[in-house]
Design an enzyme around this catalytic site. Structure first.
Site, PDB file in Angstrom:
ATOM      1  CE  LYS A 145      -0.509  -0.345   5.000  1.00  0.00           C
ATOM      2  NZ  LYS A 145      -1.237  -1.049   6.067  1.00  0.00           N
TER       3      LYS A 145
ATOM      4  CE1 TYR B  38      13.427  31.578   5.108  1.00  0.00           C
ATOM      5  CE2 TYR B  38      13.692  29.212   4.718  1.00  0.00           C
ATOM      6  CZ  TYR B  38      13.434  30.497   4.248  1.00  0.00           C
ATOM      7  OH  TYR B  38      13.194  30.699   2.923  1.00  0.00           O
TER       8      TYR B  38
HETATM    9  C1  PLP Z   1      -0.410  -2.008   6.670  1.00  0.00           C
HETATM   10  C2  PLP Z   1      -0.952  -3.317   7.057  1.00  0.00           C
HETATM   11  C3  PLP Z   1      -0.106  -4.397   7.288  1.00  0.00           C
HETATM   12  C4  PLP Z   1       1.401  -4.263   7.277  1.00  0.00           C
HETATM   13  O1  PLP Z   1       1.850  -3.587   8.422  1.00  0.00           O
HETATM   14  P1  PLP Z   1       3.442  -3.458   8.693  1.00  0.00           P
HETATM   15  O2  PLP Z   1       3.575  -2.894  10.039  1.00  0.00           O
HETATM   16  O3  PLP Z   1       3.959  -2.523   7.643  1.00  0.00           O
HETATM   17  O4  PLP Z   1       3.994  -4.807   8.535  1.00  0.00           O
HETATM   18  C5  PLP Z   1      -0.677  -5.625   7.573  1.00  0.00           C
HETATM   19  N1  PLP Z   1      -2.022  -5.780   7.623  1.00  0.00           N
HETATM   20  C6  PLP Z   1      -2.865  -4.759   7.422  1.00  0.00           C
HETATM   21  C7  PLP Z   1      -4.334  -4.988   7.512  1.00  0.00           C
HETATM   22  C8  PLP Z   1      -2.367  -3.501   7.142  1.00  0.00           C
HETATM   23  O5  PLP Z   1      -3.205  -2.483   6.948  1.00  0.00           O
END
Ligand code: PLP
Length: 363
Positions: free
Chosen positions: A35, A260
């Site tokens: 994702k 800054y």
């Molecule tokens: C993002 C996600 C994962 C992976 O999580 P990590 O901490 O990056 O391993 C697994 N299961 C679901 C449902 C997620 O949304």
């Protein structure tokens, strides 16, 4: 000349990390979570490198579409589930499996037109209280899914952990994860189907939670979310190097202030380097002075505020540094977890925040 700022994605590190996950969870299949554009590393690039995974997890149907367009034919699971009845046709067309976490989705599936059955991952809320059916509602949801002609009778049972980064030996003794495991086991006892509970931290620290499918994201990119650790502590390799170059080296006098709001004062006459990267590239603005970078491979410290296109670096440790010299912001051997901690966040956020003007390179 093109801007010298680049993010290099190490596909060999991605493959190495997948093999480390398999080594730790030898009896589980692996859903590679890709994702957020492959945690900022580039969806298609990551998925091709991880084509040995058993499935991909995405958060949007548009990501599933991109994976199919890239010619990837592995199972794809829509982790947040679908939102509209029209999405069901898309799931079928793209051959995508979906998480079902809410009664509204059950209803849409029950009313769906006949067609190829859709494979569903029934999600329980075992205590994180984000997505999922309450434990006492799971059996009914499971029965309704099994009875729906639009649904494949082979249903996976899943949950998501809130605190799996706290292991058994930690201050909390992993209390919440143990409780989530207990609730899951009780609520699903006797129900058929594969089980999927473990995110990256659970792959690393909770072997009892591996079951049939593990769902690592961060670990595949070499990033640990376990406090005080980096991916290297778990034999993982960072999959990204963010780098740029010095575009100026200036001698600044003692007592002069840098950048800054003049937040940092030179304690002596000293060389200050200017690197071509800033928050406009996704580098976190909120890191304090002293946050490390690598100049010519050696540690140096950011001084003053990070600005949009530039940052300033104390070069007293490297008086020979010149414009054009390479600067690494994170990547082996400077963990993104170190930068994230300085910015008050976890390693996932900086890699997801790189902006479009940064050139991506693969090696
Ligand atoms: C993002 C996600 C994962 C992976 O999580 P990590 O901490 O990056 O391993 C697994 N299961 C679901 C449902 C997620 O949304």
């Amino acid at each position: 000349m093109a801007r010298p700022t680049s993010a290099t994605v190490h596909t060999d590190a991605l493959r190495h990390n997948l093999s480390q996950v398999r080594r730790r969870a030898p009896n589980s299949r692996v859903m590679a979570v890709v994702k957020a554009d492959g945690y900022g590393h580039g969806l298609e690039r990551v998925a091709r490198a991880l084509s040995g995974a058993d499935a991909f997890g995405v958060a949007a149907l548009s990501d599933a579409e991109r994976l199919r367009a890239a010619g990837l034919s592995q199972p794809v699971v829509l982790l947040s589930g679908f939102n509209d009845a029209e999405d069901i046709g898309q799931l079928r067309r793209l051959n995508v499996e979906t998480v079902v976490h809410h009664a509204s989705q059950l209803q849409m599936l029950e009313q769906a037109a006949p067609g190829t059955p859709i494979r569903c991952w029934l999600k329980l809320d075992t205590g994180m209280h984000r997505l999922g059916f309450a434990p006492e509602d799971v059996r009914e949801a499971h029965a309704r899914l099994q009875a729906a002609p639009a649904v494949d009778a082979d249903i996976v049972l899943m949950n998501h952990f809130a605190s799996s980064d706290e292991f058994i030996g930690s201050a909390s003794h992993g209390r919440q994860t143990r409780e989530q495991l207990r609730v899951f086991a009780e609520a699903t006892a006797g129900l058929p189907g594969a089980r999927s509970l473990a995110n990256s931290a659970a792959v690393l620290g909770w072997p009892d939670a591996h079951f049939d499918w593990v769902r690592p994201g961060g670990a595949l990119y070499g990033i640990s979310v376990v406090e005080g650790t980096t991916g290297a502590d778990f034999d993982l390799r960072p999959a990204m190097t963010l780098a740029t170059r010095l575009i100026a080296v200036n001698r600044i006098r003692r007592g002069e202030r840098i950048g800054y709001s003049a937040t940092w004062e030179c304690p002596e006459d000293m060389p200050v380097g200017v690197a071509a990267i800033g928050y406009g590239d996704g580098y976190p603005r909120r890191v304090p002075a002293g946050t490390p970078v690598l100049v010519n491979g050696a540690r140096a410290a950011i001084v003053g505020r990070v600005s949009m296109d530039l940052m300033t670096i104390d070069l007293r440790t490297q008086p020979d540094a010149r414009p054009g010299d390479p600067v690494v912001l994170w990547g082996d051997p400077l963990p993104v977890e170190t930068i994230a901690a300085a910015a008050g966040t976890i390693g996932y956020e900086p890699v997801c925040s790189i902006t479009r003007r940064v050139r991506f390179v693969e090696d």
